[in-house]
Design a protein around this motif. Structure first.
Motif, PDB file in Angstrom:
ATOM      1  N   GLU A  51       0.830  -1.204   0.000  1.00 49.67           N
ATOM      2  CA  GLU A  51       0.000   0.000   0.000  1.00 49.67           C
ATOM      3  C   GLU A  51       0.867   1.258   0.000  1.00 49.67           C
ATOM      4  OE1 GLU A  51      -3.898  -1.847   2.349  1.00 49.67           O
ATOM      5  OE2 GLU A  51      -2.438  -0.603   3.416  1.00 49.67           O
ATOM      6  N   LEU A  52       1.946   1.236   0.794  1.00 47.42           N
ATOM      7  CA  LEU A  52       2.855   2.373   0.808  1.00 47.42           C
ATOM      8  C   LEU A  52       3.494   2.580  -0.561  1.00 47.42           C
ATOM      9  CD1 LEU A  52       4.611   1.903   4.265  1.00 47.42           C
ATOM     10  CD2 LEU A  52       3.328   3.926   3.544  1.00 47.42           C
ATOM     11  N   ALA A  53       3.879   1.486  -1.210  1.00 49.76           N
ATOM     12  CA  ALA A  53       4.483   1.591  -2.541  1.00 49.76           C
ATOM     13  C   ALA A  53       3.503   2.190  -3.539  1.00 49.76           C
ATOM     14  CB  ALA A  53       4.942   0.210  -3.008  1.00 49.76           C
ATOM     15  N   GLU A  54       2.239   1.821  -3.428  1.00 49.50           N
ATOM     16  CA  GLU A  54       1.239   2.361  -4.347  1.00 49.50           C
ATOM     17  C   GLU A  54       1.049   3.857  -4.134  1.00 49.50           C
ATOM     18  OE1 GLU A  54      -3.421   1.625  -5.737  1.00 49.50           O
ATOM     19  OE2 GLU A  54      -2.536   0.421  -4.134  1.00 49.50           O
ATOM     20  N   VAL A  55       1.004   4.273  -2.870  1.00 46.24           N
ATOM     21  CA  VAL A  55       0.828   5.698  -2.583  1.00 46.24           C
ATOM     22  C   VAL A  55       2.063   6.479  -3.040  1.00 46.24           C
ATOM     23  CG1 VAL A  55       0.482   7.422  -0.780  1.00 46.24           C
ATOM     24  CG2 VAL A  55      -0.735   5.242  -0.665  1.00 46.24           C
ATOM     25  N   ARG A  56       3.249   5.922  -2.803  1.00 46.71           N
ATOM     26  CA  ARG A  56       4.465   6.587  -3.282  1.00 46.71           C
ATOM     27  C   ARG A  56       4.426   6.768  -4.788  1.00 46.71           C
ATOM     28  NH1 ARG A  56       9.871   4.117  -2.208  1.00 46.71           N
ATOM     29  NH2 ARG A  56      10.501   6.111  -3.125  1.00 46.71           N
ATOM     30  N   ALA A  57       3.965   5.755  -5.488  1.00 43.76           N
ATOM     31  CA  ALA A  57       3.881   5.847  -6.947  1.00 43.76           C
ATOM     32  C   ALA A  57       2.926   6.948  -7.377  1.00 43.76           C
ATOM     33  CB  ALA A  57       3.441   4.498  -7.526  1.00 43.76           C
ATOM     34  N   LEU A  58       1.797   7.041  -6.702  1.00 45.44           N
ATOM     35  CA  LEU A  58       0.819   8.076  -7.044  1.00 45.44           C
ATOM     36  C   LEU A  58       1.385   9.471  -6.832  1.00 45.44           C
ATOM     37  CD1 LEU A  58      -2.394   6.471  -5.472  1.00 45.44           C
ATOM     38  CD2 LEU A  58      -1.900   6.762  -7.912  1.00 45.44           C
ATOM     39  N   VAL A  59       2.254   9.615  -5.833  1.00 38.75           N
ATOM     40  CA  VAL A  59       2.839  10.919  -5.526  1.00 38.75           C
ATOM     41  C   VAL A  59       4.012  11.240  -6.451  1.00 38.75           C
ATOM     42  CG1 VAL A  59       4.107  12.223  -3.767  1.00 38.75           C
ATOM     43  CG2 VAL A  59       2.091  10.896  -3.116  1.00 38.75           C
ATOM     44  N   GLU A  60       4.914  10.281  -6.643  1.00 36.50           N
ATOM     45  CA  GLU A  60       6.189  10.571  -7.301  1.00 36.50           C
ATOM     46  C   GLU A  60       6.178  10.425  -8.823  1.00 36.50           C
ATOM     47  OE1 GLU A  60       9.756   9.014  -5.575  1.00 36.50           O
ATOM     48  OE2 GLU A  60       8.875   8.842  -3.574  1.00 36.50           O
ATOM     49  N   VAL A  61       5.516   9.394  -9.319  1.00 38.96           N
ATOM     50  CA  VAL A  61       5.633   9.093 -10.747  1.00 38.96           C
ATOM     51  C   VAL A  61       5.154  10.237 -11.638  1.00 38.96           C
ATOM     52  CG1 VAL A  61       4.873   7.560 -12.602  1.00 38.96           C
ATOM     53  CG2 VAL A  61       5.578   6.604 -10.401  1.00 38.96           C
ATOM     54  N   PRO A  62       3.967  10.820 -11.422  1.00 35.32           N
ATOM     55  CA  PRO A  62       3.540  11.921 -12.296  1.00 35.32           C
ATOM     56  C   PRO A  62       4.510  13.097 -12.278  1.00 35.32           C
ATOM     57  CG  PRO A  62       1.693  11.124 -10.979  1.00 35.32           C
ATOM     58  CD  PRO A  62       2.934  10.500 -10.412  1.00 35.32           C
ATOM     59  N   VAL A  63       5.119  13.336 -11.113  1.00 38.52           N
ATOM     60  CA  VAL A  63       6.064  14.453 -11.014  1.00 38.52           C
ATOM     61  C   VAL A  63       7.303  14.168 -11.854  1.00 38.52           C
ATOM     62  CG1 VAL A  63       7.521  15.786  -9.442  1.00 38.52           C
ATOM     63  CG2 VAL A  63       5.231  15.066  -8.714  1.00 38.52           C
ATOM     64  N   VAL A  64       7.842  12.958 -11.740  1.00 38.11           N
ATOM     65  CA  VAL A  64       9.052  12.622 -12.498  1.00 38.11           C
ATOM     66  C   VAL A  64       8.777  12.664 -13.996  1.00 38.11           C
ATOM     67  CG1 VAL A  64      10.758  10.823 -12.961  1.00 38.11           C
ATOM     68  CG2 VAL A  64       9.998  11.249 -10.613  1.00 38.11           C
ATOM     69  N   ALA A  66      13.066  17.356  -5.798  1.00 42.42           N
ATOM     70  CA  ALA A  66      13.362  18.755  -5.470  1.00 42.42           C
ATOM     71  C   ALA A  66      13.359  19.632  -6.717  1.00 42.42           C
ATOM     72  CB  ALA A  66      14.700  18.868  -4.754  1.00 42.42           C
ATOM     73  N   LEU A  67      13.589  19.044  -7.869  1.00 38.72           N
ATOM     74  CA  LEU A  67      13.588  19.811  -9.115  1.00 38.72           C
ATOM     75  C   LEU A  67      12.199  20.353  -9.438  1.00 38.72           C
ATOM     76  CD1 LEU A  67      15.913  17.528 -11.269  1.00 38.72           C
ATOM     77  CD2 LEU A  67      16.480  19.736 -10.223  1.00 38.72           C
ATOM     78  N   ALA A  68      11.171  19.841  -8.777  1.00 37.99           N
ATOM     79  CA  ALA A  68       9.815  20.355  -8.978  1.00 37.99           C
ATOM     80  C   ALA A  68       9.586  21.645  -8.205  1.00 37.99           C
ATOM     81  CB  ALA A  68       8.783  19.309  -8.564  1.00 37.99           C
ATOM     82  N   GLY A  69      10.470  21.944  -7.229  1.00 40.09           N
ATOM     83  CA  GLY A  69      10.344  23.180  -6.466  1.00 40.09           C
ATOM     84  C   GLY A  69       9.154  23.224  -5.538  1.00 40.09           C
ATOM     85  N   ASN A  70       8.718  22.076  -5.022  1.00 33.28           N
ATOM     86  CA  ASN A  70       7.533  22.007  -4.159  1.00 33.28           C
ATOM     87  C   ASN A  70       7.936  21.407  -2.823  1.00 33.28           C
ATOM     88  OD1 ASN A  70       5.101  21.239  -2.853  1.00 33.28           O
ATOM     89  ND2 ASN A  70       4.031  21.087  -4.808  1.00 33.28           N
ATOM     90  N   ASP A  71       8.074  22.247  -1.793  1.00 34.44           N
ATOM     91  CA  ASP A  71       8.506  21.778  -0.480  1.00 34.44           C
ATOM     92  C   ASP A  71       7.493  20.832   0.168  1.00 34.44           C
ATOM     93  OD1 ASP A  71      10.829  23.231  -0.705  1.00 34.44           O
ATOM     94  OD2 ASP A  71      10.069  24.954   0.434  1.00 34.44           O
ATOM     95  N   GLN A  72       6.211  21.070  -0.054  1.00 31.00           N
ATOM     96  CA  GLN A  72       5.186  20.196   0.527  1.00 31.00           C
ATOM     97  C   GLN A  72       5.275  18.795  -0.085  1.00 31.00           C
ATOM     98  OE1 GLN A  72       3.446  21.267   3.167  1.00 31.00           O
ATOM     99  NE2 GLN A  72       4.673  23.132   2.872  1.00 31.00           N
ATOM    100  N   LEU A  73       5.533  18.746  -1.376  1.00 27.01           N
ATOM    101  CA  LEU A  73       5.719  17.459  -2.042  1.00 27.01           C
ATOM    102  C   LEU A  73       6.893  16.710  -1.424  1.00 27.01           C
ATOM    103  CD1 LEU A  73       5.386  15.413  -4.442  1.00 27.01           C
ATOM    104  CD2 LEU A  73       6.952  16.899  -5.708  1.00 27.01           C
ATOM    105  N   LEU A  74       8.002  17.412  -1.205  1.00 24.21           N
ATOM    106  CA  LEU A  74       9.179  16.782  -0.622  1.00 24.21           C
ATOM    107  C   LEU A  74       8.886  16.208   0.754  1.00 24.21           C
ATOM    108  CD1 LEU A  74      12.118  19.189  -1.557  1.00 24.21           C
ATOM    109  CD2 LEU A  74      11.614  16.944  -2.508  1.00 24.21           C
ATOM    110  N   ALA A  75       8.164  16.957   1.577  1.00 21.15           N
ATOM    111  CA  ALA A  75       7.858  16.496   2.935  1.00 21.15           C
ATOM    112  C   ALA A  75       7.002  15.240   2.911  1.00 21.15           C
ATOM    113  CB  ALA A  75       7.165  17.608   3.721  1.00 21.15           C
ATOM    114  N   VAL A  76       5.975  15.235   2.073  1.00 20.27           N
ATOM    115  CA  VAL A  76       5.091  14.070   1.982  1.00 20.27           C
ATOM    116  C   VAL A  76       5.843  12.857   1.439  1.00 20.27           C
ATOM    117  CG1 VAL A  76       3.071  13.121   0.798  1.00 20.27           C
ATOM    118  CG2 VAL A  76       2.983  15.430   1.759  1.00 20.27           C
ATOM    119  N   ALA A  77       6.615  13.066   0.370  1.00 18.78           N
ATOM    120  CA  ALA A  77       7.345  11.961  -0.248  1.00 18.78           C
ATOM    121  C   ALA A  77       8.391  11.388   0.698  1.00 18.78           C
ATOM    122  CB  ALA A  77       7.996  12.430  -1.542  1.00 18.78           C
TER     123      ALA A  77
END
Length: 268
Positions: A139-152, A199-210
């Motif tokens: 479940e954690l892996a799925e949530v990580r994917a939802l957060v990180e993959v679209p950004v990358v 970090a290249l996305a420039g979103n500190d909230q994203l970094l904290a959650v990820a």
């Protein structure tokens, strides 16, 4: 107490026989110089002006926060390495004795780990290491994917090649730790690489959650604590390097395929 025998081996510098001074994230701690230990003596002084008859020394107190931070990093490493066993209860005084510090910074570090879901408070006994199940990690892996993959994937279309190339040392540090089979160092290097990418996305909230999700995903399984094989670490690190190659080459198709491989639970 079960699981404590390996804790003393974590020490590289610092207090007593067990406290390791963490270095900067992303640095391959197995090869670089040891970070300076927090001074053990409370009587050290610093001077704002040159010494002289009228110069009065200004005391520099030991900052409890820095001790807590070192203990926190050492406990996180012990969790990743499986040296703190899922299901076992550990008391703050026993861990404090092992690390050669007072119980207070150990309790503070354990409270932080409790907020991260790594341990749970057991009234009048101490802290029990959380028992992770395969389903929880999936479940954690799925949530990580939802957060990180679209950004990358978005960054793959906008970030120039030289910015990706600058991340190569982080991927190399992860590869070296994986080659040694060093789970604790690899966990740090793995997070550092992912953090630098996001970090290249420039979103500190994203970094904290990820970062929070990534750290939670690194705690060991209940039935498989400490069983991560070197080959698995090496394969994971190789995906970092391959991803960088594709990003530098602006090969978005390969980037997409590699992200699917790195996050098997991802569905677009």
């Amino acid at each position: 107490m079960g699981g404590l025998s390996g804790l003393g081996r974590l020490g590289r510098a610092g207090y007593g026989d067990g406290l390791r001074v963490p270095q900067q994230a992303g640095v391959d701690r197995g090869t670089g110089p040891a970070a300076p230990a927090v001074p053990a003596a409370r009587g050290e002084h610093v001077h704002d002006e040159p010494a002289g008859p009228a110069a009065a020394p200004v005391p520099r107190p030991v900052r409890r926060h820095s001790v807590r931070g070192q203990i926190l990093q050492a406990l996180r490493d012990a969790l990743v390495a499986g040296e703190l066993v899922p299901g076992e209860v550990y008391s703050a005084p026993a861990l404090a004795e092992r690390y050669g510090v007072s119980a207070t910074p150990v309790r503070e570090a354990m409270q932080q780990l409790a907020t991260e879901g790594a341990v749970e408070v057991v009234l009048n006994r101490g802290f029990r290491v959380t028992e992770r199940t395969p389903r929880e990690l999936a479940e954690l892996a799925e949530v990580r994917a939802l957060v990180e993959v679209p950004v990358v994937l978005r960054l793959a279309r906008t970030v120039p090649a030289d910015r990706w190339a600058a991340l190569r040392p982080l991927a190399d540090a992860a590869s070296r730790a994986a080659g040694r089979g060093d789970r604790a160092h690899y966990a740090d290097a793995d997070r550092a690489f992912h953090r630098a990418v996001l970090a290249l996305a420039g979103n500190d909230q994203l970094l904290a959650v990820a970062e929070d999700l990534h750290r939670r995903a690194q705690w060991p399984l209940v039935a498989a604590a400490g069983t991560t094989r070197r080959a698995e670490l090496v394969a994971d690190a190789a995906e970092h390097s391959a991803l960088l190659d594709a990003l530098i080459a602006e090969d978005t198709e390969t980037v997409t395929a590699l992200m699917r491989q790195h996050y098997p639970g991802w569905r677009d």
